[in-house]
Design a protein around this motif. Structure first.
Motif, PDB file in Angstrom:
ATOM      1  N   PRO A  18      35.544  44.441  47.178  1.00 40.84           N
ATOM      2  CA  PRO A  18      35.578  45.906  47.057  1.00 40.84           C
ATOM      3  C   PRO A  18      35.425  46.362  45.604  1.00 40.84           C
ATOM      4  CG  PRO A  18      37.487  45.076  48.289  1.00 40.84           C
ATOM      5  CD  PRO A  18      36.772  43.889  47.739  1.00 40.84           C
ATOM      6  N   PRO A  19      34.947  47.579  45.393  1.00 37.86           N
ATOM      7  CA  PRO A  19      34.749  48.115  44.038  1.00 37.86           C
ATOM      8  C   PRO A  19      35.995  48.027  43.146  1.00 37.86           C
ATOM      9  CG  PRO A  19      33.713  49.561  45.629  1.00 37.86           C
ATOM     10  CD  PRO A  19      34.463  48.530  46.415  1.00 37.86           C
ATOM     11  N   ALA A  20      37.170  48.194  43.715  1.00 40.70           N
ATOM     12  CA  ALA A  20      38.393  48.107  42.901  1.00 40.70           C
ATOM     13  C   ALA A  20      38.557  46.715  42.306  1.00 40.70           C
ATOM     14  CB  ALA A  20      39.612  48.469  43.742  1.00 40.70           C
ATOM     15  N   TRP A  21      38.152  45.705  43.040  1.00 41.63           N
ATOM     16  CA  TRP A  21      38.212  44.335  42.510  1.00 41.63           C
ATOM     17  C   TRP A  21      37.206  44.155  41.384  1.00 41.63           C
ATOM     18  CZ3 TRP A  21      40.546  39.669  44.715  1.00 41.63           C
ATOM     19  CH2 TRP A  21      41.521  39.963  45.658  1.00 41.63           C
ATOM     20  N   HIS A  22      36.034  44.741  41.557  1.00 44.88           N
ATOM     21  CA  HIS A  22      35.025  44.665  40.495  1.00 44.88           C
ATOM     22  C   HIS A  22      35.572  45.281  39.215  1.00 44.88           C
ATOM     23  CE1 HIS A  22      31.081  43.702  42.701  1.00 44.88           C
ATOM     24  NE2 HIS A  22      32.083  43.350  43.462  1.00 44.88           N
ATOM     25  N   ALA A  23      36.225  46.416  39.355  1.00 43.84           N
ATOM     26  CA  ALA A  23      36.799  47.073  38.179  1.00 43.84           C
ATOM     27  C   ALA A  23      37.859  46.191  37.528  1.00 43.84           C
ATOM     28  CB  ALA A  23      37.391  48.426  38.567  1.00 43.84           C
ATOM     29  N   ALA A  24      38.582  45.425  38.320  1.00 36.54           N
ATOM     30  CA  ALA A  24      39.627  44.549  37.782  1.00 36.54           C
ATOM     31  C   ALA A  24      39.064  43.272  37.173  1.00 36.54           C
ATOM     32  CB  ALA A  24      40.623  44.194  38.883  1.00 36.54           C
ATOM     33  N   LEU A  25      37.825  42.934  37.504  1.00 42.11           N
ATOM     34  CA  LEU A  25      37.227  41.689  37.028  1.00 42.11           C
ATOM     35  C   LEU A  25      36.224  41.876  35.886  1.00 42.11           C
ATOM     36  CD1 LEU A  25      36.600  39.916  40.459  1.00 42.11           C
ATOM     37  CD2 LEU A  25      38.422  39.435  38.809  1.00 42.11           C
ATOM     38  N   ARG A  26      35.633  43.055  35.785  1.00 40.87           N
ATOM     39  CA  ARG A  26      34.573  43.252  34.797  1.00 40.87           C
ATOM     40  C   ARG A  26      35.097  43.097  33.365  1.00 40.87           C
ATOM     41  NH1 ARG A  26      34.100  49.800  35.446  1.00 40.87           N
ATOM     42  NH2 ARG A  26      35.993  50.250  34.273  1.00 40.87           N
ATOM     43  N   TYR A  27      34.152  42.814  32.454  1.00 44.52           N
ATOM     44  CA  TYR A  27      34.485  42.858  31.028  1.00 44.52           C
ATOM     45  C   TYR A  27      34.845  44.307  30.729  1.00 44.52           C
ATOM     46  CZ  TYR A  27      33.818  43.096  25.977  1.00 44.52           C
ATOM     47  OH  TYR A  27      33.997  43.310  24.633  1.00 44.52           O
ATOM     48  N   ASP A  28      36.040  44.512  30.208  1.00 45.75           N
ATOM     49  CA  ASP A  28      36.526  45.845  29.873  1.00 45.75           C
ATOM     50  C   ASP A  28      37.230  45.712  28.527  1.00 45.75           C
ATOM     51  OD1 ASP A  28      38.417  48.025  29.561  1.00 45.75           O
ATOM     52  OD2 ASP A  28      38.084  48.514  31.673  1.00 45.75           O
ATOM     53  N   ARG A  29      36.598  46.218  27.487  1.00 42.93           N
ATOM     54  CA  ARG A  29      37.104  46.032  26.128  1.00 42.93           C
ATOM     55  C   ARG A  29      38.556  46.490  25.984  1.00 42.93           C
ATOM     56  NH1 ARG A  29      35.291  45.124  21.085  1.00 42.93           N
ATOM     57  NH2 ARG A  29      36.477  46.080  19.405  1.00 42.93           N
ATOM     58  N   ALA A  30      38.865  47.679  26.450  1.00 40.31           N
ATOM     59  CA  ALA A  30      40.227  48.204  26.296  1.00 40.31           C
ATOM     60  C   ALA A  30      41.234  47.322  27.025  1.00 40.31           C
ATOM     61  CB  ALA A  30      40.297  49.645  26.791  1.00 40.31           C
ATOM     62  N   ALA A  31      40.911  46.910  28.238  1.00 41.40           N
ATOM     63  CA  ALA A  31      41.819  46.056  29.001  1.00 41.40           C
ATOM     64  C   ALA A  31      41.993  44.693  28.339  1.00 41.40           C
ATOM     65  CB  ALA A  31      41.307  45.900  30.428  1.00 41.40           C
ATOM     66  N   LEU A  32      40.913  44.153  27.806  1.00 39.00           N
ATOM     67  CA  LEU A  32      41.008  42.877  27.084  1.00 39.00           C
ATOM     68  C   LEU A  32      41.947  42.994  25.887  1.00 39.00           C
ATOM     69  CD1 LEU A  32      37.361  41.583  27.210  1.00 39.00           C
ATOM     70  CD2 LEU A  32      39.382  40.226  27.750  1.00 39.00           C
ATOM     71  N   LEU A  33      41.793  44.064  25.153  1.00 44.92           N
ATOM     72  CA  LEU A  33      42.645  44.257  23.978  1.00 44.92           C
ATOM     73  C   LEU A  33      44.106  44.496  24.368  1.00 44.92           C
ATOM     74  CD1 LEU A  33      40.224  46.367  21.758  1.00 44.92           C
ATOM     75  CD2 LEU A  33      40.784  43.924  21.558  1.00 44.92           C
ATOM     76  N   GLN A  34      44.339  44.823  25.636  1.00 43.27           N
ATOM     77  CA  GLN A  34      45.705  44.970  26.163  1.00 43.27           C
ATOM     78  C   GLN A  34      46.213  43.662  26.769  1.00 43.27           C
ATOM     79  OE1 GLN A  34      47.716  47.678  25.840  1.00 43.27           O
ATOM     80  NE2 GLN A  34      46.101  48.477  24.536  1.00 43.27           N
ATOM     81  N   GLY A  35      45.422  42.590  26.672  1.00 44.37           N
ATOM     82  CA  GLY A  35      45.880  41.283  27.120  1.00 44.37           C
ATOM     83  C   GLY A  35      45.323  40.776  28.431  1.00 44.37           C
ATOM     84  N   GLU A  36      44.413  41.482  29.067  1.00 45.48           N
ATOM     85  CA  GLU A  36      43.829  41.036  30.333  1.00 45.48           C
ATOM     86  C   GLU A  36      42.704  40.031  30.052  1.00 45.48           C
ATOM     87  OE1 GLU A  36      42.878  44.370  32.866  1.00 45.48           O
ATOM     88  OE2 GLU A  36      44.884  45.234  32.600  1.00 45.48           O
ATOM     89  N   LEU A  37      43.094  38.834  29.644  1.00 45.62           N
ATOM     90  CA  LEU A  37      42.158  37.846  29.105  1.00 45.62           C
ATOM     91  C   LEU A  37      41.221  37.240  30.145  1.00 45.62           C
ATOM     92  CD1 LEU A  37      44.451  36.049  26.518  1.00 45.62           C
ATOM     93  CD2 LEU A  37      42.901  37.991  26.185  1.00 45.62           C
TER      94      LEU A  37
END
Length: 186
Positions: A18-37
């Protein structure tokens, strides 16, 4: 080749999430900088849509057909993980304006280089022609910009830096291998 077919199937299963999973898996700069490695890797495993997935899946199969020996599952996973990590880290360091990214193409460019390089060193004409084609396509994208029809087909922008970074990471892997052999020989 069975490994590549299995990889295509896994990528297809991930694309069907589902699209929500895609949003949780994509490269997301802000989320990465918050620790979602995990996003350092998972953004390379999902796509903008099915056409984007199909192009990357076809590229993966083509890579397997062109290389001397298609990699086994462990080698493919290790190479893809290394390339994905390198590309994502380069995004973080060198492309601060890139907020989101999905797609396998950067990793795929690196896999082509890693897979075709041994043949090119042996002066195999197929490997040389394939690497030359990749280099010409990449230079065209870099100098002229991505093909608008391809962007329309995949449903979003083509991030040329991913392709450049994939080739650069593959070159670093090849250089490290060579350095390791040199050190082992001394």
């Amino acid at each position: 080749m069975a490994t590549l077919v299995a990889a295509v199937a896994v990528l297809g299963a991930l694309q069907a999430l589902p699209p929500a999973w895609h949003a949780a898996l994509r490269y997301d700069r802000a989320a990465l900088l918050q620790g979602e490695l995990w996003r350092l890797w998972t953004g390379h495993l999902i796509h903008l849509g099915w056409a984007h997935w199909a192009l990357n899946a076809a590229g993966l199969v083509l890579c397997g057909l062109l290389v001397d020996r298609p990699p086994g599952a462990a080698v493919l996973a290790r190479r893809a993980a290394c390339l994905g990590l390198g590309i994502s880290l380069l995004f973080l360091l060198l492309v601060p304006t890139l907020s989101h990214y999905v797609g396998l193409s950067g990793v795929l460019y690196g896999l082509f280089v890693l897979g075709l390089w041994p043949g090119a060193r042996r002066v195999d004409p197929v490997a040389i022609a394939a690497l030359s084609t990749i280099a010409a396509w990449l230079c065209g994208q870099w100098l002229l910009g991505p093909d608008r029809r391809e962007m329309e087909l995949i449903g979003g922008p083509i991030i040329v830096q991913a392709h450049v970074f994939g080739v650069a990471c593959a070159a670093l892997v090849l250089a490290a291998r060579r350095a390791g052999r040199s050190l082992a020989g001394t």
